[in-house]
Design an enzyme around this catalytic site. Structure first.
Site, PDB file in Angstrom:
ATOM      1  N   ASP A   1       0.886  -1.165   0.000  1.00  0.00           N
ATOM      2  CA  ASP A   1       0.000   0.000   0.000  1.00  0.00           C
ATOM      3  C   ASP A   1       0.923   1.213   0.000  1.00  0.00           C
ATOM      4  O   ASP A   1       1.637   1.460   0.977  1.00  0.00           O
ATOM      5  CB  ASP A   1      -0.870  -0.053   1.260  1.00  0.00           C
ATOM      6  CG  ASP A   1      -1.699   1.206   1.456  1.00  0.00           C
ATOM      7  OD1 ASP A   1      -1.432   2.238   0.798  1.00  0.00           O
ATOM      8  OD2 ASP A   1      -2.614   1.163   2.301  1.00  0.00           O
ATOM      9  N   VAL A   2       0.934   1.962  -1.111  1.00  0.00           N
ATOM     10  CA  VAL A   2       1.951   3.017  -1.260  1.00  0.00           C
ATOM     11  C   VAL A   2       1.792   4.147  -0.251  1.00  0.00           C
ATOM     12  O   VAL A   2       2.711   4.944  -0.074  1.00  0.00           O
ATOM     13  CB  VAL A   2       1.984   3.606  -2.692  1.00  0.00           C
ATOM     14  CG1 VAL A   2       2.425   2.565  -3.704  1.00  0.00           C
ATOM     15  CG2 VAL A   2       0.643   4.239  -3.072  1.00  0.00           C
TER      16      VAL A   2
ATOM     17  N   LYS B   1      -3.182  15.873  -7.731  1.00  0.00           N
ATOM     18  CA  LYS B   1      -2.455  15.917  -9.007  1.00  0.00           C
ATOM     19  C   LYS B   1      -1.736  17.263  -9.180  1.00  0.00           C
ATOM     20  O   LYS B   1      -0.619  17.311  -9.716  1.00  0.00           O
ATOM     21  CB  LYS B   1      -3.409  15.641 -10.174  1.00  0.00           C
ATOM     22  CG  LYS B   1      -4.042  14.256 -10.135  1.00  0.00           C
ATOM     23  CD  LYS B   1      -2.999  13.129 -10.221  1.00  0.00           C
ATOM     24  CE  LYS B   1      -3.633  11.756 -10.267  1.00  0.00           C
ATOM     25  NZ  LYS B   1      -2.652  10.669 -10.393  1.00  0.00           N
TER      26      LYS B   1
ATOM     27  N   TYR C   1      -8.910  14.869  -5.554  1.00  0.00           N
ATOM     28  CA  TYR C   1      -8.108  14.283  -6.645  1.00  0.00           C
ATOM     29  C   TYR C   1      -7.307  15.360  -7.384  1.00  0.00           C
ATOM     30  O   TYR C   1      -6.093  15.230  -7.598  1.00  0.00           O
ATOM     31  CB  TYR C   1      -9.057  13.560  -7.624  1.00  0.00           C
ATOM     32  CG  TYR C   1      -8.374  12.837  -8.749  1.00  0.00           C
ATOM     33  CD1 TYR C   1      -7.932  11.531  -8.595  1.00  0.00           C
ATOM     34  CD2 TYR C   1      -8.170  13.449  -9.983  1.00  0.00           C
ATOM     35  CE1 TYR C   1      -7.307  10.853  -9.637  1.00  0.00           C
ATOM     36  CE2 TYR C   1      -7.552  12.781 -11.029  1.00  0.00           C
ATOM     37  CZ  TYR C   1      -7.125  11.482 -10.846  1.00  0.00           C
ATOM     38  OH  TYR C   1      -6.509  10.819 -11.877  1.00  0.00           O
TER      39      TYR C   1
ATOM     40  N   ASN D   1       2.690   5.288 -10.195  1.00  0.00           N
ATOM     41  CA  ASN D   1       1.399   5.326 -10.893  1.00  0.00           C
ATOM     42  C   ASN D   1       0.175   5.179  -9.996  1.00  0.00           C
ATOM     43  O   ASN D   1      -0.885   5.708 -10.319  1.00  0.00           O
ATOM     44  CB  ASN D   1       1.403   4.221 -11.971  1.00  0.00           C
ATOM     45  CG  ASN D   1       0.030   3.948 -12.504  1.00  0.00           C
ATOM     46  OD1 ASN D   1      -0.491   4.726 -13.299  1.00  0.00           O
ATOM     47  ND2 ASN D   1      -0.609   2.872 -12.060  1.00  0.00           N
TER      48      ASN D   1
END
Ligand code: BGC
Length: 272
Positions: free
Chosen positions: A70-71, A174, A170, A97
């Site tokens: 789990d990053v 980004k 989100y 990613n």
């Protein structure tokens, strides 16, 4: 230094590689000759899908193995990088990613929704980039004269520049990737570590299924894409091979938009 897109002898980790864009990148890097660690977030279906990606790579004559992490969890990321080095002895390329969406109107977005998206999409990219940078620096205490010391590729989104109502978490994640990437590129260039982003537009993957699975949804989506087609995961895979390879050796600190023109404000064509 090789000026081709050949990744023979290189080792890559691709996070979130059990499906969608990550899967296509893992397959493309392997096809170009890299040995690939296929990261997946959890057990169950995601573990099975990661195994399927590894099998597809092996069937095509490549090398890959699946690694769970789990990053957003520091210990998981450290364990993943150790597993890659134990397996392949080195690391050359990180493709950052893994990412999620969790939309909500601002008045009902919970702190948990905010944190989950920021922790995975931005915190996860930080943790993986830091671990990769440490591995590159340990391997090359001095910048090597005839080859790169490492390559970090962030998978961002057109929403690093296009605001996105109902997806503030989100879009913020980004937007954050944009300056995380550039700051690391500035910091690491003297160590011969390149850092870039790909910003995909609408790509046909499970994350945006509702935007393409019906004819009407696709028709609406295509109004946003001047080039007239939805992107395919392989469009991103090919761009990733180029940015991960020495063919792009002089490119660092750049975001490559692979979006069919989505960022060109298509609604202004003949208007405004
Ligand atoms: C999102 C997709 C969306 C695309 C274009 C991506 O970052 O994950 O859901 O279709 O941006 O809006």
């Amino acid at each position: 230094m090789s000026q081709t897109s050949d990744l023979q002898g290189r080792v890559a980790v691709v996070t979130g590689a059990s499906s969608g864009i990550g899967r296509a990148i893992a397959l493309s890097l392997a096809q170009a000759g890299a040995r690939v660690a296929v990261n997946h977030s959890s057990g169950g279906r995601s573990a099975e899908r990661a195994q399927e990606v590894c099998q597809a790579i092996a069937a095509a004559g490549g090398q890959a193995f699946a690694v769970q992490a789990d990053v957003s969890q520091e210990a998981d990321v450290e364990r993943m990088l150790q597993a890659v080095q134990a397996r392949y002895g080195e690391l050359d390329i990180l493709v950052n990613n893994a990412g999620v969406e969790d939309p909500a109107p601002i008045e009902s977005m919970t702190l948990e929704q905010w944190r989950r998206v920021i922790d995975i999409n931005l915190g996860g990219q930080f943790l993986c980039a830091r671990a990769a940078a440490r591995a590159f620096m340990a391997r090359f205490p001095e910048p090597p004269p005839h080859r790169p010391a490492g390559n970090i590729l962030f998978i961002s989104s057109v929403h690093e520049v296009i605001p996105w109502a109902f997806q503030a978490n989100y879009a913020a994640s980004k937007g954050g990737i944009s300056l995380l990437m550039k700051s690391l590129a500035q910091e690491l260039a003297p160590r011969k570590i390149r850092v870039n982003s790909i910003a995909p537009g609408a790509i046909r993957t499970p994350i945006n299924r509702q935007a393409w699975e019906t004819e009407e949804a696709l028709r609406q989506l295509l109004k946003l894409i001047p080039y007239g087609r939805i992107g395919e995961p392989e469009d991103i895979g090919r761009a990733a091979v180029w940015l991960a390879s020495d063919a792009s050796d002089y490119v660092t600190g750049t975001t490559l938009f692979v979006d069919g023109g989505m960022t060109l404000y298509p609604e202004f064509r003949g208007a405004g």
